[in-house]
Motif scaffolding. Sequence first.
Motif, short mmCIF file in Angstrom:
data_model
loop_
_atom_site.label_atom_id
_atom_site.label_comp_id
_atom_site.label_asym_id
_atom_site.label_seq_id
_atom_site.Cartn_x
_atom_site.Cartn_y
_atom_site.Cartn_z
N ILE A 25 0.82 -1.20 0.00
CA ILE A 25 0.00 0.00 0.00
C ILE A 25 0.86 1.26 0.00
N ASP A 26 2.13 1.11 -0.36
CA ASP A 26 3.03 2.25 -0.25
C ASP A 26 3.31 2.91 -1.59
N ILE B 271 -6.93 -2.75 6.34
CA ILE B 271 -5.94 -2.31 5.36
C ILE B 271 -6.48 -1.16 4.53
N ILE B 272 -7.75 -1.24 4.15
CA ILE B 272 -8.37 -0.17 3.35
C ILE B 272 -8.38 1.14 4.13
N PHE B 273 -8.73 1.09 5.42
CA PHE B 273 -8.79 2.30 6.23
C PHE B 273 -7.40 2.91 6.41
N ILE B 274 -6.39 2.07 6.62
CA ILE B 274 -5.03 2.59 6.76
C ILE B 274 -4.54 3.14 5.43
N LYS B 275 -4.91 2.47 4.36
CA LYS B 275 -4.51 2.92 3.02
C LYS B 275 -5.12 4.30 2.71
N LYS B 276 -6.36 4.49 3.09
CA LYS B 276 -7.03 5.77 2.88
C LYS B 276 -6.36 6.87 3.70
N MET B 277 -5.99 6.54 4.94
CA MET B 277 -5.30 7.49 5.80
C MET B 277 -3.94 7.86 5.22
N LYS B 278 -3.21 6.87 4.70
CA LYS B 278 -1.89 7.15 4.12
C LYS B 278 -2.01 8.02 2.87
N ARG B 279 -3.09 7.87 2.15
CA ARG B 279 -3.30 8.72 0.97
C ARG B 279 -3.44 10.18 1.40
N ASP C 210 -4.94 28.15 17.46
CA ASP C 210 -5.41 27.54 18.71
C ASP C 210 -4.44 27.72 19.87
N GLY C 211 -3.35 28.49 19.64
CA GLY C 211 -2.48 28.83 20.75
C GLY C 211 -1.14 28.11 20.78
N LYS C 212 -0.86 27.24 19.81
CA LYS C 212 0.42 26.56 19.80
C LYS C 212 1.50 27.44 19.20
N LYS C 213 2.71 27.31 19.73
CA LYS C 213 3.84 28.02 19.15
C LYS C 213 4.31 27.29 17.90
N GLU C 214 5.05 27.99 17.06
CA GLU C 214 5.47 27.42 15.78
C GLU C 214 6.22 26.10 15.96
N GLY C 215 7.09 26.03 16.95
CA GLY C 215 7.86 24.82 17.15
C GLY C 215 7.08 23.69 17.79
N GLN C 216 5.85 23.97 18.24
CA GLN C 216 5.03 22.96 18.90
C GLN C 216 3.98 22.35 17.97
N CYS C 217 3.87 22.87 16.77
CA CYS C 217 2.88 22.36 15.83
C CYS C 217 3.24 20.94 15.40
N LEU C 218 2.23 20.09 15.36
CA LEU C 218 2.44 18.69 14.98
C LEU C 218 2.17 18.49 13.50
N MET C 219 3.02 17.71 12.86
CA MET C 219 2.85 17.38 11.46
C MET C 219 2.53 15.89 11.30
N LEU C 220 1.94 15.53 10.20
CA LEU C 220 1.65 14.13 9.90
C LEU C 220 2.94 13.38 9.58
N ILE C 221 2.99 12.11 9.93
CA ILE C 221 4.18 11.30 9.67
C ILE C 221 3.77 10.02 8.94
N LEU C 222 4.68 9.51 8.13
CA LEU C 222 4.47 8.25 7.42
C LEU C 222 5.21 7.12 8.13
N ASP C 223 4.73 5.92 7.94
CA ASP C 223 5.42 4.77 8.54
C ASP C 223 6.70 4.45 7.77
N MET D 220 2.28 6.44 13.20
CA MET D 220 1.62 7.17 12.12
C MET D 220 0.13 7.33 12.42
N ILE D 221 -0.52 6.25 12.86
CA ILE D 221 -1.95 6.32 13.15
C ILE D 221 -2.21 7.22 14.35
N GLU D 222 -1.39 7.10 15.39
CA GLU D 222 -1.57 7.93 16.58
C GLU D 222 -1.48 9.41 16.25
#
Length: 411
Positions: free
Chosen positions: A100-101, A125-133, A155-168, A179-181
């Motif tokens: 699925i990669d 697998i389909i749900f994880i695949k959709k999330m990875k897309r 929402d009050g977060k500082k620039e260095g505290q912003c969370l980004m999405l990650i891939l497995d 990745m899911i968390e």
Amino acid sequence: MFHSDFQLISCLLGVIKCDQSKTGAYIADLLLDCCNDWDIELDNVSCVVTDNGANIVNAVKLQFGEKRHLPCFAHTLNLIASKSVPLYNEAYGACLDPVIDSDDEDVDESDIKDAKHNSPEENMIIFIKKMKRIIKFFKKSETAMRELRKLQVIDGKKEGQCLMLILDVKTRWNSIMAMIERFLLIAGYVSRVLLIIPTSPPMSTSDELSVLKEVCKTLKPLEKVTTEMSAEKYVTCNKIIPLVRLLKISYGNMELESREAFSLKQRILHFISKYFKDIEKVRILATATLLDPRFKKIHFESALSASSAVFFVAEQIKDLANEATSISSDVEKNPARNESLDDLWSIHDSLVTEVNRAHVPDSAGGIPVELRQYLNTPLVPRTSDPMLICTSVFQRPQFPLNVYFRKLVKY
């Protein structure tokens, strides 16, 4: 390896270039050469831990014997997780063909619509695949990434505290859980960004997010055990039997609502039973668990395996006692004579020598009194350092096992 003060240390003996095909026999010769280079007697090697590769396993068995080979517990957990979440064609390793990669692989929307007719494993697998897309969309779109940061800053977060999405990372199974968390943690922001970008992929539904949340919950015990066992500063083999049993109990008590997560749990339990079915029969693990004052026999599921471990330790103690008696007898064969004493005492000395040679420690039920007393003492707190307990308690003169501690510490 233990230092003279019983502190666990690790060291690198060598990095060896392989000039031939990596067969078991060739690797066995390299292991022997390494031991010879460091003047390590093969009999002094208590155990050799490897991954589950057939060639390295064969090499250790050829050079050290099957009883001294131990598959890496963390690597086996990796196999269980990767087989239970089959996102790739093979278990996680260095070279895998992704399922699925692929960047240009799209989700078949009909599969999602017909989710009730798919197997639970297929749905997961389909749900994880959709999330990875979705995650890959953010990775490629600077606009989406900028909007994701912007919403968090609002929402009050500082620039260095912003969370980004990650891939497995396909060589590490627990990166799927990470990745899911992360996706679940900022799903609200992700959804709002997708709504304002016309070309964005569809967001995961609330039902799909619920399934992903339960998938994380189901994988969490494996992740915790993997972290627990990835250590160099404390003993770990004595924890394997207890942790396997605790995993079984944890998954047995785990309550899940989605059929996808429930199916995942059942697969994990199946593979735990498959890979660890004979774990209590592995002598070094059983002995290490028994001699750990935190565990002893409490986590043995098989009474026979526990009895076998006790019997083995009992035999070791008897052998050590006989060895000590033999040394003592050799000293007594030629005692310093005092000619001024009555010769009758020489008869006493001879009798003592004979009694010591024939002496066998009290072993009611076949268990030496030293071992019986140890097994009858209360378990120490789980957070205690077993080596510290052993050095502070077992070596006290009044504690019966102090005589054998230095011999048994290798387990």
